[in-house]
Design a protein around this motif. Structure first.
Motif, mmCIF file in Angstrom:
data_model
loop_
_atom_site.group_PDB
_atom_site.id
_atom_site.type_symbol
_atom_site.label_atom_id
_atom_site.label_comp_id
_atom_site.label_asym_id
_atom_site.label_seq_id
_atom_site.Cartn_x
_atom_site.Cartn_y
_atom_site.Cartn_z
ATOM 1 N N GLY A 121 0.838 -1.178 0.000
ATOM 2 C CA GLY A 121 0.000 0.000 0.000
ATOM 3 C C GLY A 121 0.878 1.235 0.000
ATOM 4 N N ALA A 122 0.244 2.402 -0.033
ATOM 5 C CA ALA A 122 1.006 3.646 -0.106
ATOM 6 C C ALA A 122 1.928 3.809 1.095
ATOM 7 C CB ALA A 122 0.047 4.826 -0.209
ATOM 8 N N ALA A 123 1.440 3.499 2.301
ATOM 9 C CA ALA A 123 2.251 3.676 3.507
ATOM 10 C C ALA A 123 3.473 2.761 3.479
ATOM 11 C CB ALA A 123 1.411 3.410 4.747
ATOM 12 N N THR A 124 3.276 1.502 3.067
ATOM 13 C CA THR A 124 4.403 0.569 2.982
ATOM 14 C C THR A 124 5.385 1.008 1.915
ATOM 15 O OG1 THR A 124 2.991 -1.267 3.682
ATOM 16 C CG2 THR A 124 5.056 -1.831 2.578
ATOM 17 N N LEU A 125 4.885 1.475 0.802
ATOM 18 C CA LEU A 125 5.749 1.937 -0.283
ATOM 19 C C LEU A 125 6.561 3.149 0.164
ATOM 20 C CD1 LEU A 125 6.487 1.278 -3.174
ATOM 21 C CD2 LEU A 125 4.629 2.749 -3.945
ATOM 22 N N GLU A 126 5.936 4.044 0.903
ATOM 23 C CA GLU A 126 6.662 5.196 1.438
ATOM 24 C C GLU A 126 7.820 4.730 2.326
ATOM 25 O OE1 GLU A 126 6.554 8.322 0.929
ATOM 26 O OE2 GLU A 126 4.587 8.899 0.176
ATOM 27 N N ARG A 127 7.529 3.737 3.157
ATOM 28 C CA ARG A 127 8.570 3.232 4.064
ATOM 29 C C ARG A 127 9.705 2.572 3.283
ATOM 30 N NH1 ARG A 127 9.446 -1.605 5.902
ATOM 31 N NH2 ARG A 127 7.393 -2.383 5.261
ATOM 32 N N LEU A 128 9.374 1.807 2.255
ATOM 33 C CA LEU A 128 10.399 1.136 1.462
ATOM 34 C C LEU A 128 11.268 2.147 0.699
ATOM 35 C CD1 LEU A 128 8.318 -1.844 -0.017
ATOM 36 C CD2 LEU A 128 10.110 -1.976 1.727
ATOM 37 N N LEU A 129 10.646 3.191 0.193
ATOM 38 C CA LEU A 129 11.387 4.208 -0.550
ATOM 39 C C LEU A 129 12.179 5.116 0.381
ATOM 40 C CD1 LEU A 129 8.664 5.104 -3.204
ATOM 41 C CD2 LEU A 129 10.888 4.060 -3.677
ATOM 42 N N GLY A 130 11.759 5.223 1.629
ATOM 43 C CA GLY A 130 12.526 5.931 2.635
ATOM 44 C C GLY A 130 12.492 7.443 2.533
ATOM 45 N N TYR A 135 17.219 5.401 -2.692
ATOM 46 C CA TYR A 135 15.999 5.742 -3.419
ATOM 47 C C TYR A 135 15.604 7.208 -3.190
ATOM 48 C CZ TYR A 135 15.899 0.678 -3.030
ATOM 49 O OH TYR A 135 16.244 -0.654 -3.033
ATOM 50 N N GLY A 136 16.532 8.004 -2.666
ATOM 51 C CA GLY A 136 16.233 9.383 -2.329
ATOM 52 C C GLY A 136 16.542 10.358 -3.443
ATOM 53 N N PHE A 137 16.291 11.631 -3.164
ATOM 54 C CA PHE A 137 16.489 12.684 -4.158
ATOM 55 C C PHE A 137 17.939 12.772 -4.631
ATOM 56 C CE2 PHE A 137 12.725 15.124 -2.151
ATOM 57 C CZ PHE A 137 11.833 14.519 -3.014
ATOM 58 N N HIS A 138 18.884 12.537 -3.724
ATOM 59 C CA HIS A 138 20.295 12.613 -4.097
ATOM 60 C C HIS A 138 20.609 11.603 -5.198
ATOM 61 C CE1 HIS A 138 24.556 13.559 -3.416
ATOM 62 N NE2 HIS A 138 24.786 12.265 -3.570
ATOM 63 N N ALA A 139 20.150 10.371 -5.024
ATOM 64 C CA ALA A 139 20.398 9.319 -6.013
ATOM 65 C C ALA A 139 19.616 9.579 -7.300
ATOM 66 C CB ALA A 139 20.017 7.958 -5.425
ATOM 67 N N ILE A 140 18.406 10.082 -7.165
ATOM 68 C CA ILE A 140 17.580 10.371 -8.341
ATOM 69 C C ILE A 140 18.229 11.457 -9.184
ATOM 70 C CG2 ILE A 140 15.377 11.383 -9.074
ATOM 71 C CD1 ILE A 140 14.122 9.970 -6.600
ATOM 72 N N MET A 182 0.733 5.280 -6.578
ATOM 73 C CA MET A 182 1.385 6.082 -7.609
ATOM 74 C C MET A 182 1.782 7.454 -7.075
ATOM 75 S SD MET A 182 1.564 4.612 -10.757
ATOM 76 C CE MET A 182 1.149 5.719 -12.103
ATOM 77 N N ARG A 183 0.989 8.005 -6.188
ATOM 78 C CA ARG A 183 1.345 9.297 -5.589
ATOM 79 C C ARG A 183 2.627 9.182 -4.777
ATOM 80 N NH1 ARG A 183 -4.887 10.757 -4.077
ATOM 81 N NH2 ARG A 183 -5.315 12.103 -5.880
ATOM 82 N N ALA A 184 2.809 8.071 -4.080
ATOM 83 C CA ALA A 184 4.048 7.863 -3.332
ATOM 84 C C ALA A 184 5.249 7.827 -4.271
ATOM 85 C CB ALA A 184 3.961 6.563 -2.530
ATOM 86 N N VAL A 185 5.083 7.212 -5.437
ATOM 87 C CA VAL A 185 6.151 7.163 -6.441
ATOM 88 C C VAL A 185 6.426 8.559 -6.976
ATOM 89 C CG1 VAL A 185 6.822 6.272 -8.700
ATOM 90 C CG2 VAL A 185 5.629 4.779 -7.071
ATOM 91 N N PHE A 186 5.357 9.288 -7.279
ATOM 92 C CA PHE A 186 5.506 10.620 -7.855
ATOM 93 C C PHE A 186 6.124 11.605 -6.867
ATOM 94 C CE2 PHE A 186 3.361 11.507 -12.016
ATOM 95 C CZ PHE A 186 3.271 10.186 -12.416
ATOM 96 N N ARG A 187 6.036 11.327 -5.599
ATOM 97 C CA ARG A 187 6.678 12.210 -4.621
ATOM 98 C C ARG A 187 8.193 12.175 -4.784
ATOM 99 N NH1 ARG A 187 6.749 13.338 0.354
ATOM 100 N NH2 ARG A 187 7.139 11.239 1.141
ATOM 101 N N ARG A 188 8.728 11.107 -5.383
ATOM 102 C CA ARG A 188 10.172 11.014 -5.628
ATOM 103 C C ARG A 188 10.537 11.462 -7.035
ATOM 104 N NH1 ARG A 188 7.837 8.517 -1.222
ATOM 105 N NH2 ARG A 188 9.441 8.165 0.343
ATOM 106 N N ALA A 189 9.901 10.851 -8.034
ATOM 107 C CA ALA A 189 10.217 11.168 -9.428
ATOM 108 C C ALA A 189 9.134 10.586 -10.323
ATOM 109 C CB ALA A 189 11.579 10.603 -9.818
ATOM 110 N N PRO A 190 8.367 11.421 -11.013
ATOM 111 C CA PRO A 190 7.327 10.906 -11.911
ATOM 112 C C PRO A 190 7.848 9.922 -12.949
ATOM 113 C CG PRO A 190 6.992 13.245 -11.536
ATOM 114 C CD PRO A 190 8.306 12.893 -10.896
#
Length: 295
Positions: free
Chosen positions: A10-19, A28-33, A69-77
């Motif tokens: 779910g979104a909450a778990t995905l947020e946790r995995l992406l960190g 998986y953070g902005f620095h790496a992106i 998908m919103r959790a993904v887009f918070r990092r990089a569309p």
């Protein structure tokens, strides 16, 4: 064990995995992106994680897929490329996902203003800047409400066939783009500098713009001329505070009218809610779920 499907997060778990996207050590953070973007490469680590998670596996509901998908887009569309939703509510999911990028854009701008001083005082204390942030927050909530209702299969204005769909296809993309543009103005020169925490804003703006208006995006038909009715539909008021939705400055009418500025009391309520969510580590959308971003 083999032969068992990986549970879809779910979104909450995905947020946790992406960190925490602001953690420089997060793969998986902005620095790496940004590093991958500077090299002209796709962000493979993030893509591999999403492949492992099985983001679209198991026929998720449109609502579940939209939040993920919103959790993904918070990092990089761009991470969502190749994961385009399917089904009758694909449009709502596709467009609604971009409020994730707007969430990060708003969070980045808020972080910047909290740390900056202008004219001898904290930038965040300047009324005009607070009003901009409150207005963008209202835009985000309105766009979230419109696309969430559509993803649930609800037509908020059944008396005007196609009006709600038009709002999702045409009005929401323009509102998201307009809101990101206003934030870029608040960031000023930091918008152009590819160093530090604000550097990713430019990437979020570019990639969300491509997602909304690129060649793969659906083309909107003629405007039904009842945008105001859609945006004032009773069902939307059930999803969010009516005064907050009415405060969205992105509610511009092609008929030539312009909404007056929201009352200061409403702007203050919006800004206080925005700051409370930021301090407590919650998303800025309707769900208000936990996010791993450190204030």
């Amino acid at each position: 064990m083999t032969g068992h499907a990986v549970p879809r997060p779910g979104a909450a778990t995905l947020e946790r995995l992406l960190g925490d996207p602001y953690d420089p050590a997060n793969p998986y953070g902005f620095h790496a992106i940004l590093a991958a973007d500077e090299r002209g490469e796709s962000f493979r680590a993030g893509g591999e994680l999403l492949d492992t998670c099985g983001l679209t596996a198991g026929q998720p509901s449109s609502q579940e897929l939209l939040e993920a998908m919103r959790a993904v887009f918070r990092r990089a569309p761009a991470l969502a490329h190749g994961r385009a939703p399917a089904g009758p509510y694909a449009e709502a999911v596709r467009v609604g996902a971009t409020t994730g990028a707007l969430d990060s854009g708003l969070r980045i701008t808020l972080r910047h203003l909290l740390a900056r001083r202008l004219y001898g005082r904290a930038a965040i204390d300047i009324p005009y800047l607070r009003a901009v942030l409150a207005g963008v927050f209202a835009d985000l909530l309105l766009c979230d409400s419109l696309t969430t209702a559509a993803a649930r299969g609800i037509d908020v204005l059944p008396s005007r066939r196609g009006a709600h769909r038009h709002a999702v296809r045409d009005v929401v993309p323009r509102m998201v783009q307009d809101a990101m543009d206003r934030l870029s103005i608040v960031l000023g020169s930091r918008f152009y500098i590819r160093v530090g925490e604000t550097a990713v804003f430019q990437l979020l703006l570019r990639e969300s713009q491509w997602w909304l208006f690129g060649s793969a995006a659906p083309l909107a038909g003629p405007e039904p001329g009842c945008v105001a009715e859609v945006l004032s539909a009773p069902y939307l008021a059930e999803l969010c505070e009516p005064a907050w939705l009415a405060a969205a400055p992105g509610r511009l009418r092609r008929e030539g009218g312009r909404q007056a500025r929201a009352p200061e009391s409403v702007e203050r309520q919006l800004f206080d809610e925005l700051l409370e969510r930021y301090d407590s580590g919650r998303s800025f959308g309707l769900a208000g779920h936990r996010v791993p971003d450190r204030p």
